[in-house]
Scaffold this active site. Structure first.
Site, PDB file in Angstrom:
ATOM      1  N   LYS A   1     -68.039   2.912  -3.683  1.00  0.00           N
ATOM      2  CA  LYS A   1     -67.928   4.067  -4.580  1.00  0.00           C
ATOM      3  C   LYS A   1     -68.321   3.721  -6.013  1.00  0.00           C
ATOM      4  CE  LYS A   1     -63.800   5.994  -2.449  1.00  0.00           C
ATOM      5  NZ  LYS A   1     -64.553   6.890  -1.578  1.00  0.00           N
TER       6      LYS A   1
ATOM      7  N   GLY B   1     -56.841  11.219   0.155  1.00  0.00           N
ATOM      8  CA  GLY B   1     -55.576  10.505  -0.003  1.00  0.00           C
ATOM      9  C   GLY B   1     -54.348  11.329   0.330  1.00  0.00           C
TER      10      GLY B   1
ATOM     11  N   ARG C   1     -65.626  25.458   6.035  1.00  0.00           N
ATOM     12  CA  ARG C   1     -65.759  26.909   6.275  1.00  0.00           C
ATOM     13  C   ARG C   1     -66.615  27.566   5.187  1.00  0.00           C
ATOM     14  NH1 ARG C   1     -64.613  28.110  11.363  1.00  0.00           N
ATOM     15  NH2 ARG C   1     -62.557  27.473  12.022  1.00  0.00           N
TER      16      ARG C   1
ATOM     17  N   GLY D   1     -59.073  13.683   3.982  1.00  0.00           N
ATOM     18  CA  GLY D   1     -57.790  14.000   4.611  1.00  0.00           C
ATOM     19  C   GLY D   1     -57.766  13.897   6.117  1.00  0.00           C
TER      20      GLY D   1
ATOM     21  N   GLY E   1     -60.431   9.322   7.462  1.00  0.00           N
ATOM     22  CA  GLY E   1     -59.737   9.205   6.179  1.00  0.00           C
ATOM     23  C   GLY E   1     -58.894   7.949   6.048  1.00  0.00           C
ATOM     24  N   SER E   2     -58.587   7.649   4.800  1.00  0.00           N
ATOM     25  CA  SER E   2     -57.788   6.459   4.512  1.00  0.00           C
ATOM     26  C   SER E   2     -56.366   6.593   5.039  1.00  0.00           C
ATOM     27  CB  SER E   2     -57.777   6.206   3.007  1.00  0.00           C
ATOM     28  OG  SER E   2     -57.335   7.368   2.326  1.00  0.00           O
TER      29      SER E   2
HETATM   30  O1  5RP Z   1     -64.340   8.383   0.247  1.00  0.00           O
HETATM   31  C1  5RP Z   1     -64.282   9.547   0.187  1.00  0.00           C
HETATM   32  C2  5RP Z   1     -64.606  10.247  -1.041  1.00  0.00           C
HETATM   33  O2  5RP Z   1     -65.105   9.344  -1.965  1.00  0.00           O
HETATM   34  C3  5RP Z   1     -63.865  10.268   1.387  1.00  0.00           C
HETATM   35  O3  5RP Z   1     -64.105  11.595   1.321  1.00  0.00           O
HETATM   36  C4  5RP Z   1     -62.460   9.932   1.600  1.00  0.00           C
HETATM   37  O4  5RP Z   1     -62.405   9.491   2.894  1.00  0.00           O
HETATM   38  C5  5RP Z   1     -61.531  11.054   1.389  1.00  0.00           C
HETATM   39  O5  5RP Z   1     -60.173  10.669   1.392  1.00  0.00           O
HETATM   40  P1  5RP Z   1     -59.346  10.236   2.646  1.00  0.00           P
HETATM   41  O6  5RP Z   1     -59.809   8.863   2.891  1.00  0.00           O
HETATM   42  O7  5RP Z   1     -57.936  10.284   2.232  1.00  0.00           O
HETATM   43  O8  5RP Z   1     -59.691  11.172   3.746  1.00  0.00           O
END
Ligand code: 5RP
Length: 296
Positions: A84, A156, A168, A217, A238-239
């Site tokens: 990132k 997150g 959507r 998410g 997601g994380s």
């Molecule tokens: O890296 C991202 C944005 O830069 C992804 O969209 C990320 O995965 C979004 O968050 P989460 O990991 O909680 O789903």
């Protein structure tokens, strides 16, 4: 815009999500070492707080990860690595390109560096992914040179409601556009603040002119396959997976769910016995900071 020469459909996202292709999982072992092992211990040791959920919990200014860490991750995996950069922070992007990451995510999850301008991605050879909440935002990022688009969702939170809203919105606008008379496209482009040529191209293709991921998410098999079923071609896991009781098992289940998103029997099977899920964050509370609104 260069595309990666690596053939694997998987990638490691530094501190964050893996990209999952729909219907392309062959159950192969892709890694020399697991990102849940050495890599993620290092992430913690360096105190990068680089997963979206950790960034959200820790607060403060979130920057690009330590290039040394990224180099080590690159050395320990065989799959593409995405890192990132802050929105508008072209110097971070130059550094990431210089150390040879495979993709850059110009991400609202990091603290934006420029309130007005995104990175001019045409100045780079490395492919960028950018987030969007709607069609106009997606096409503005593509005009700046983004090679891939993802929904923003709410990173997150372990909650897919915002990702679904964004999926959507984009898909709905594309459907409206496809049914529109060509003469109406000029006004529509003005209304969504997007370049006319890209709006017209989207109308003709019936989709965005670049690959389009669902993200933000997605932390459980049913959520990720829901995004797929809503019309997305690709999904970022997601994380939140890392905040669950058994991340490896959950990640595998998500891969299966995304691959077989239209088969409820497989979805039922892979959703069984995954252990504790991330608690997650409800987004009906105004106090929760919306990363998705950090840029337009
Ligand atoms: O890296 C991202 C944005 O830069 C992804 O969209 C990320 O995965 C979004 O968050 P989460 O990991 O909680 O789903």
């Amino acid at each position: 815009m260069k595309t990666s020469t690596k053939k694997s459909p998987f990638s490691v996202k530094v501190g964050l999500a893996q990209m999952l292709p729909r219907r392309r999982y062959h159950g192969r072992r892709q890694r020399r070492s697991s990102p849940h092992g050495r890599g993620s211990r290092r992430l913690r040791r360096h105190g990068l707080g680089a997963r979206a959920a950790d960034i959200r919990a820790h607060g403060g200014v979130a920057r690009m990860s330590d290039p040394q860490l990224i180099k080590e991750i690159k050395q320990s995996v065989t799959i593409p690595v995405m890192a990132k950069a802050r929105i508008g922070h072209f110097v971070e992007a130059q550094i990431l390109e210089a150390i040879g990451v495979d993709y850059i995510d110009e991400s609202e999850v990091l603290t934006p560096a420029d309130e007005e301008n995104h990175i001019n991605k045409h100045n780079f050879r490395i492919p960028f992914v950018c987030g969007c909440r709607n069609l106009g935002e997606a096409l503005r990022r593509i005009r700046e040179g983004a090679a891939m688009i993802r929904t923003k969702g709410e990173a997150g939170t372990g909650n897919i409601i915002e990702a679904v809203r964004h999926v959507r919105s984009v898909m709905g606008d594309i459907r409206v556009l496809m049914n529109m008379d060509d003469d109406e496209v000029f006004t529509f482009a003005k209304k969504i603040a997007a370049p006319y040529d890209l709006v017209m191209q989207t109308k003709q293709l019936g989709r965005l002119p670049v690959v389009h991921f669902a993200a933000g998410g997605g932390s459980d098999p049913s959520g990720c396959s829901h995004d797929d079923a809503a019309g997305m071609r690709w999904v970022f896991v997601g994380s939140g997976v890392f905040k669950s009781g058994d991340p490896v098992r959950r990640a595998r289940a998500i891969v299966q769910a995304v691959t077989h998103y239209s088969d409820p029997d497989v979805l039922a099977e892979v959703s069984c016995g995954l252990g504790e899920a991330m608690v997650g964050i409800n987004l009906n509370d105004d106090k929760v900071e919306r990363y998705a609104n950090r840029s337009e």
